[in-house]
Write a protein that holds these residues in place. Structure first.
Motif, PDB file in Angstrom:
ATOM      1  N   SER A  33      67.728  -3.581  48.315  1.00 44.91           N
ATOM      2  CA  SER A  33      67.697  -4.670  47.320  1.00 44.91           C
ATOM      3  C   SER A  33      67.691  -6.013  48.042  1.00 44.91           C
ATOM      4  CB  SER A  33      68.934  -4.603  46.404  1.00 44.91           C
ATOM      5  OG  SER A  33      70.106  -4.895  47.150  1.00 44.91           O
ATOM      6  N   GLY A  34      67.492  -7.065  47.260  1.00 40.87           N
ATOM      7  CA  GLY A  34      67.621  -8.414  47.813  1.00 40.87           C
ATOM      8  C   GLY A  34      69.068  -8.706  48.178  1.00 40.87           C
ATOM      9  N   THR A  35      69.995  -8.151  47.413  1.00 45.62           N
ATOM     10  CA  THR A  35      71.417  -8.313  47.719  1.00 45.62           C
ATOM     11  C   THR A  35      71.719  -7.692  49.080  1.00 45.62           C
ATOM     12  OG1 THR A  35      71.889  -8.155  45.358  1.00 45.62           O
ATOM     13  CG2 THR A  35      73.746  -7.828  46.857  1.00 45.62           C
ATOM     14  N   THR A  74      71.786 -20.049  42.206  1.00 40.15           N
ATOM     15  CA  THR A  74      71.106 -18.860  42.729  1.00 40.15           C
ATOM     16  C   THR A  74      71.644 -17.624  42.033  1.00 40.15           C
ATOM     17  OG1 THR A  74      70.464 -17.691  44.764  1.00 40.15           O
ATOM     18  CG2 THR A  74      72.730 -18.467  44.665  1.00 40.15           C
ATOM     19  N   ASP A  75      71.071 -16.482  42.401  1.00 37.17           N
ATOM     20  CA  ASP A  75      71.511 -15.195  41.879  1.00 37.17           C
ATOM     21  C   ASP A  75      72.823 -14.788  42.578  1.00 37.17           C
ATOM     22  OD1 ASP A  75      70.368 -12.615  40.428  1.00 37.17           O
ATOM     23  OD2 ASP A  75      71.257 -11.952  42.326  1.00 37.17           O
ATOM     24  N   GLY A 103      73.688 -12.071  43.615  1.00 36.11           N
ATOM     25  CA  GLY A 103      73.398 -11.161  44.728  1.00 36.11           C
ATOM     26  C   GLY A 103      73.199 -11.876  46.053  1.00 36.11           C
ATOM     27  N   ALA A 104      72.989 -13.177  46.002  1.00 34.44           N
ATOM     28  CA  ALA A 104      72.856 -13.953  47.240  1.00 34.44           C
ATOM     29  C   ALA A 104      74.212 -14.447  47.727  1.00 34.44           C
ATOM     30  CB  ALA A 104      71.926 -15.137  47.003  1.00 34.44           C
ATOM     31  N   THR A 113      67.933 -21.323  49.768  1.00 34.29           N
ATOM     32  CA  THR A 113      67.198 -20.512  48.789  1.00 34.29           C
ATOM     33  C   THR A 113      66.006 -21.319  48.306  1.00 34.29           C
ATOM     34  OG1 THR A 113      69.240 -19.482  48.094  1.00 34.29           O
ATOM     35  CG2 THR A 113      67.398 -19.337  46.556  1.00 34.29           C
ATOM     36  N   ASP A 159      66.647 -17.435  51.987  1.00 35.35           N
ATOM     37  CA  ASP A 159      66.541 -16.487  50.884  1.00 35.35           C
ATOM     38  C   ASP A 159      65.199 -16.726  50.197  1.00 35.35           C
ATOM     39  OD1 ASP A 159      66.709 -14.920  48.663  1.00 35.35           O
ATOM     40  OD2 ASP A 159      68.747 -15.514  48.121  1.00 35.35           O
ATOM     41  N   ALA A 167      63.702 -14.502  48.127  1.00 40.26           N
ATOM     42  CA  ALA A 167      63.549 -13.517  47.048  1.00 40.26           C
ATOM     43  C   ALA A 167      62.586 -13.998  45.967  1.00 40.26           C
ATOM     44  CB  ALA A 167      64.915 -13.214  46.429  1.00 40.26           C
ATOM     45  N   GLN A 168      62.539 -15.321  45.759  1.00 40.79           N
ATOM     46  CA  GLN A 168      61.708 -15.864  44.678  1.00 40.79           C
ATOM     47  C   GLN A 168      60.464 -16.568  45.223  1.00 40.79           C
ATOM     48  OE1 GLN A 168      64.197 -18.416  42.260  1.00 40.79           O
ATOM     49  NE2 GLN A 168      65.734 -16.823  41.896  1.00 40.79           N
ATOM     50  N   SER A 173      63.420  -9.803  48.060  1.00 40.05           N
ATOM     51  CA  SER A 173      63.793  -8.805  47.043  1.00 40.05           C
ATOM     52  C   SER A 173      62.522  -8.229  46.421  1.00 40.05           C
ATOM     53  CB  SER A 173      64.637  -9.478  45.953  1.00 40.05           C
ATOM     54  OG  SER A 173      64.652  -8.685  44.780  1.00 40.05           O
ATOM     55  N   GLN A 216      62.758  -6.478  43.519  1.00 34.06           N
ATOM     56  CA  GLN A 216      63.246  -6.127  42.183  1.00 34.06           C
ATOM     57  C   GLN A 216      62.103  -6.312  41.167  1.00 34.06           C
ATOM     58  OE1 GLN A 216      63.980  -8.882  39.946  1.00 34.06           O
ATOM     59  NE2 GLN A 216      64.751  -7.575  38.314  1.00 34.06           N
ATOM     60  N   LYS A 258      59.886  -9.568  40.692  1.00 32.25           N
ATOM     61  CA  LYS A 258      59.469 -10.376  41.837  1.00 32.25           C
ATOM     62  C   LYS A 258      57.946 -10.304  42.079  1.00 32.25           C
ATOM     63  CE  LYS A 258      63.634 -11.825  42.763  1.00 32.25           C
ATOM     64  NZ  LYS A 258      64.487 -11.176  41.766  1.00 32.25           N
ATOM     65  N   GLY A 314      64.538  -2.930  45.636  1.00 36.37           N
ATOM     66  CA  GLY A 314      64.172  -2.879  47.057  1.00 36.37           C
ATOM     67  C   GLY A 314      64.306  -4.250  47.672  1.00 36.37           C
TER      68      GLY A 314
HETATM   69  C1  LIG Z   1      67.314 -15.981  45.085  1.00 34.14           C
HETATM   70  C2  LIG Z   1      67.772 -14.557  44.966  1.00 34.14           C
HETATM   71  N1  LIG Z   1      68.507 -14.007  45.957  1.00 34.14           N
HETATM   72  C3  LIG Z   1      68.931 -12.737  45.896  1.00 34.14           C
HETATM   73  C4  LIG Z   1      68.643 -11.934  44.817  1.00 34.14           C
HETATM   74  C5  LIG Z   1      69.161 -10.544  44.774  1.00 34.14           C
HETATM   75  O1  LIG Z   1      68.117  -9.614  44.755  1.00 34.14           O
HETATM   76  P1  LIG Z   1      68.307  -8.158  44.084  1.00 34.14           P
HETATM   77  O2  LIG Z   1      68.379  -8.355  42.599  1.00 34.14           O
HETATM   78  O3  LIG Z   1      67.085  -7.414  44.522  1.00 34.14           O
HETATM   79  O4  LIG Z   1      69.544  -7.577  44.640  1.00 34.14           O
HETATM   80  C6  LIG Z   1      67.860 -12.444  43.778  1.00 34.14           C
HETATM   81  C7  LIG Z   1      67.533 -11.591  42.626  1.00 34.14           C
HETATM   82  O5  LIG Z   1      67.024 -11.945  41.634  1.00 34.14           O
HETATM   83  C8  LIG Z   1      67.419 -13.791  43.841  1.00 34.14           C
HETATM   84  O6  LIG Z   1      66.697 -14.334  42.865  1.00 34.14           O
END
Ligand SMILES: Cc1ncc(COP(=O)(O)O)c(C=O)c1O
Length: 407
Positions: free
Chosen positions: A66-68, A92-93, A95-96, A138, A164, A166-167, A188, A190, A193, A200
């Motif tokens: 995952s992105g996390t 941010t999310d 997960g970051a 990010t 980061d 992810a986006q 990420s 997810q 994305k 993933g």
């Molecule tokens: C900026 C950012 N970082 C990290 C994540 C975490 O990714 P994941 O949801 O795949 O764990 C996200 C998820 O949306 C995100 O937008």
């Protein structure tokens, strides 16, 4: 177009807005027929890593779940001491952020630019201390942070930068792909994305020692391939499996086209909405190229003459799922961070003895850019499957929603 006619927009939650098809099925078939679904023995995840790394200037890529997990790998590679600090954004999310705490370090938040919602060198600098172990930037919604001044600041102090992304797949700054400026880039895969396998992630690094630590970390720190392997340090199983790897590999090969189509649709939309009073696009630093995970506009309620919530409501009436205020509140106001709900009742690592009672700033009064940015952002879903008709539909409904001619 008759503004009363509602059209269904492609959605990234299902096949209407995803580019999943024969290419993914062919590689999935290969994975299934091989009978080898673990990446320690299969070839699909390693091919994904090779192509992902090559696309990012020859960096080493490590795929993960995952992105996390990707952010966790980056933090673990930097290897903070308990109670060390990582400076990052509260927009941010989650997960970051939680991986920082899992690794025994403290997220220290800095303000953002209210127009781009991104951290800048100016907002990062006042938060750096003798405990700062890294800075995480990010690239929000696909808009790159202004990496020139950020890298100058952090390089001068010897502080590693984690990006980061992810986006922000394929976004660039001064002609260079984001994710390749800092020590580690995190991605990420997810569902929503730019490229996806439902879940993933991946990290990239051109630093061989950090890349090695991340390779080990996804494998419970087992030294695969070493003469005398052992479990070298505390780590988890974050390995991507071959089924996910198959889908990601096919998606990666489509990524360039996906981003191009998103950019083309965004250019049309931004031209069509440029003269709407009170509406301005998300800020973009000079020399940066956006990759439009979402298309955000800032609404100046006074100039627009209408509130953000009313505007979003009008758009919802037309089937446009625009989100006012993105995450709604700064991350430090979420219970987990506000009340420091971590391990048992310990509040560790905030209570680590090495902190000597140091606190963290979670007072929104000290984050004027975050408060302003969140109060004015309207997040419009964006998609590579948008046709000119879809784009014009969203643009004309935004115009009508702002003018109040449609409620
Ligand atoms: C900026 C950012 N970082 C990290 C994540 C975490 O990714 P994941 O949801 O795949 O764990 C996200 C998820 O949306 C995100 O937008």
């Amino acid at each position: 177009m008759n503004s009363k006619t509602t059209i269904a927009l492609p959605s990234d939650a299902d096949a209407t807005g995803r580019d999943l098809g024969d290419e993914e099925l062919a590689l999935l078939r290969e994975a299934i027929e091989s009978g080898t679904l673990t990446s320690t023995k299969g070839t699909l995840v390693s091919r994904l890593e090779a192509e992902f790394g090559a696309r990012h200037g020859g960096a080493r890529a490590v795929a993960c779940t995952s992105g996390t997990a990707a952010v966790h790998l980056a933090v673990a590679a930097i290897d903070p001491e308990p109670g060390d600090e990582l400076v990052t954004t509260p927009v941010t999310d989650m997960g970051a952020l939680t991986p920082i705490l899992y690794q025994g370090a403290i997220p220290v938040f800095c303000d953002v630019d209210p127009s781009s919602y991104n951290v800048t060198a100016e907002t990062i600098e006042p938060r750096l201390t003798d405990r700062t172990k890294a800075v995480i930037v990010t690239h929000l919604f696909g808009s790159p942070c202004e990496m020139g001044p950020i890298m100058e600041l952090c390089d001068a102090r010897g502080i590693p930068v984690i990006e980061d992304c992810a986006q922000a797949f394929d976004a660039t700054y001064r002609g260079q792909l984001i994710g390749t400026f800092g020590k580690v880039g995190c991605f990420s895969f997810q569902q929503g994305k730019h490229m996806t396998a439902g879940e993933g992630g991946a990290v990239i690094s051109s630093d061989p020692d950090l890349a090695r630590r991340m390779f080990l970390y996804v494998n419970k720190a087992w030294g695969y391939g070493d003469a005398k392997p052992d479990h070298y340090f505390l780590a988890l199983n974050y390995r991507m499996n071959e089924v996910t790897g198959a889908v990601c590999l096919a998606q990666l090969r489509k990524l360039g086209g996906v981003v191009q189509r998103r950019r083309k649709a965004a250019a049309r939309f931004l031209a069509a909405t440029a003269d709407i009073p009170g509406v301005t696009p998300q800020g973009l630093p000079e020399g940066a190229i956006h990759s439009f995970w979402k298309l955000c506009v800032n609404i100046d309620e006074d100039a627009a003459g209408r509130g953000l919530t009313e505007i979003a409501k009008s758009l919802h009436g037309a089937g446009i799922r625009a989100a006012p205020r993105y995450i709604g509140k700064p991350a430090f106001e979420c219970q987990v961070l506000r009340d420091q709900v971590t391990f048992g009742k310990s509040r560790w690592p905030y209570t680590d003895p090495s902190r000597e009672g140091r606190t963290v700033d979670h007072d929104r009064a000290n984050f004027p850019g975050v408060v302003k940015g969140l109060s004015q952002v309207l997040v419009i879903p964006w998609n590579e499957q948008y046709t000119d008709e879809h784009v014009d539909y969203i643009a004309s409904h935004l115009r009508a929603a702002v003018s109040g001619s449609e409620s």
